[in-house]
Design an enzyme around this catalytic site. Structure first.
Site, short mmCIF file in Angstrom:
data_model
loop_
_atom_site.label_atom_id
_atom_site.label_comp_id
_atom_site.label_asym_id
_atom_site.label_seq_id
_atom_site.Cartn_x
_atom_site.Cartn_y
_atom_site.Cartn_z
N CYS A 142 0.82 -1.21 0.00
CA CYS A 142 0.00 0.00 0.00
C CYS A 142 0.86 1.27 0.00
O CYS A 142 1.58 1.52 -0.95
CB CYS A 142 -1.00 -0.03 1.14
SG CYS A 142 -2.39 1.12 0.86
N LYS A 163 -12.21 8.23 -1.43
CA LYS A 163 -11.42 7.10 -0.94
C LYS A 163 -11.72 5.83 -1.73
O LYS A 163 -12.88 5.50 -1.97
CB LYS A 163 -11.70 6.88 0.54
CG LYS A 163 -10.81 5.84 1.21
CD LYS A 163 -11.10 5.76 2.70
CE LYS A 163 -10.16 4.79 3.40
NZ LYS A 163 -10.41 4.73 4.86
N SER A 192 -7.88 0.34 0.73
CA SER A 192 -8.30 1.41 1.63
C SER A 192 -7.28 2.53 1.51
O SER A 192 -6.28 2.55 2.23
CB SER A 192 -8.38 0.89 3.07
OG SER A 192 -8.72 1.92 3.96
N HIS A 235 -4.43 -4.25 0.21
CA HIS A 235 -4.21 -4.84 1.53
C HIS A 235 -4.72 -6.29 1.57
O HIS A 235 -5.67 -6.59 2.30
CB HIS A 235 -4.93 -4.03 2.61
CG HIS A 235 -4.22 -2.78 3.01
ND1 HIS A 235 -3.05 -2.79 3.76
CD2 HIS A 235 -4.51 -1.48 2.76
CE1 HIS A 235 -2.66 -1.54 3.97
NE2 HIS A 235 -3.52 -0.73 3.38
N GLU A 237 -3.58 -8.63 3.13
CA GLU A 237 -3.35 -9.18 4.47
C GLU A 237 -4.48 -8.86 5.44
O GLU A 237 -4.54 -9.42 6.55
CB GLU A 237 -2.03 -8.65 5.04
CG GLU A 237 -2.05 -7.25 5.63
CD GLU A 237 -2.02 -6.14 4.59
OE1 GLU A 237 -2.04 -4.95 4.98
OE2 GLU A 237 -1.97 -6.45 3.38
N ARG A 249 -15.08 3.37 12.61
CA ARG A 249 -14.23 4.40 13.23
C ARG A 249 -14.54 5.77 12.63
O ARG A 249 -14.71 6.76 13.37
CB ARG A 249 -12.75 4.05 12.99
CG ARG A 249 -11.76 5.10 13.50
CD ARG A 249 -10.40 4.90 12.81
NE ARG A 249 -10.49 5.14 11.37
CZ ARG A 249 -9.61 4.69 10.48
NH1 ARG A 249 -8.59 3.96 10.87
NH2 ARG A 249 -9.76 4.98 9.19
#
Length: 315
Positions: A142, A163, A192, A235, A237, A249
């Protein structure tokens, strides 16, 4: 084969519960085997989550891996205790004279800053330069991939209008890539991020090949011709719940955020997400460790620089 991680690392209990073979320091000393030496530069604020996610993938292969965790000294972590860092992490000054089979450079939540504005940029540049002579293969993730492409090739990142957030379908552009050997024709990957790399800026760079991409998320994987540096813009992972934690969040903080695409069943954030990328993530890291590290790294790690000059490695 097991992944060897420090005694009492929080990830140990989690991985053991998932039946991933973990070997602690105490047991490893009795093994007569040359494990792969993998260094992880963890730039994420949620270091324990990232340790667990990457240890899970690095440990789910037939190869024995000895993992060394490293953090930067030019930035003080606000989300990870000093005790944890002192117990389980090392710093660059303590490993600069060592050689490693592989290096993983994680992402970091600093993408809206110019690279030179990042607090630890100079230290990261020193590490990335060191990796060209002391590491057999480096795996950038990333923002770590964006930083590596900028440092090594001068490729600039660009801000997105909104985003890139969700799980997106991808294809292998280079069908012969061993990094994607065994992959389905279409595979899913979480993203992300607020920035991207334009494909046009990458296509004409000598020594750099685009391996996989997404119609919506853009270029996903790149490699140098010899496979010494690999750049992953997403990502893979991530846990099943990671995007959800990021979403709630921001919602709870009153920030503008869309529901992550292709993530919640029926696009309903009150339903539990379903992981659609776990198998491809495991295969990605297995292929990296097998084809780009284990099969080509010199047994004597101090011969890495010599081996780089003498061999042609696959993409």
């Amino acid at each position: 084969m097991p992944i060897k991680i420090p005694n009492q690392l929080p990830a140990t209990k989690t991985l053991a519960e998932e039946n991933i073979f973990v070997m602690t320091d105490a047991r490893a000393v009795a093994q007569d085997i040359r494990p792969l030496q993998i260094l992880m530069l963890n730039l994420m604020p949620t270091k324990i989550d990232t340790e667990t996610q990457l240890s899970r993938l690095l440990g789910n292969t037939p190869l024995q891996v000895e993992l060394t965790l490293m953090h930067t000294t030019s930035h003080k972590s606000k989300n990870t205790s000093e005790d944890h860092l002192l117990a389980f992490y090392t710093t660059f000054d303590k490993v600069r004279d060592r050689y490693f089979d592989g290096l993983v450079i994680t992402g970091a939540p600093v993408e809206m800053l110019e690279f030179e504005e990042v607090e630890y940029w100079d230290e990261l540049c020193e590490i990335m330069e060191w990796s060209t002579t002391h590491v057999h293969s480096t795996f950038h993730i990333c923002w770590g991939a964006q930083a590596g492409l900028y440092y090594h090739f001068g490729v600039k990142k660009k801000a997105l209008d909104k985003k890139m957030f969700g799980v997106f379908p991808h294809i292998a552009d280079y069908k012969r890539s061993m990094l994607f050997r065994g992959f389905d024709d279409v595979f899913m990957v979480p993203h992300s991020r607020h920035t991207t790399i334009d494909r046009e800026d990458l296509e004409n760079i000598p020594g750099l090949k685009i391996l996989a991409s997404s119609p919506e998320a853009g270029v996903f994987a790149l490699s140098t011709k010899k496979g010494r540096q690999i750049f992953i813009t997403g990502h893979p992972e991530y846990d099943a719940e990671t995007l959800g934690r990021e979403y709630w969040r921001d919602v709870n903080a009153g920030k503008p955020i869309e529901i992550p695409k292709n993530y919640y069943p029926d696009n309903d954030p009150n339903k539990a997400p379903v992981s659609t990328w776990r198998s491809s993530a495991n295969l990605l890291y297995c292929n990296w460790l097998n084809y780009f590290v284990y099969q080509t790294t010199p047994f004597d790690l101090q011969k890495i620089k010599e081996a780089h000059a003498a061999t042609e490695e696959p993409v």
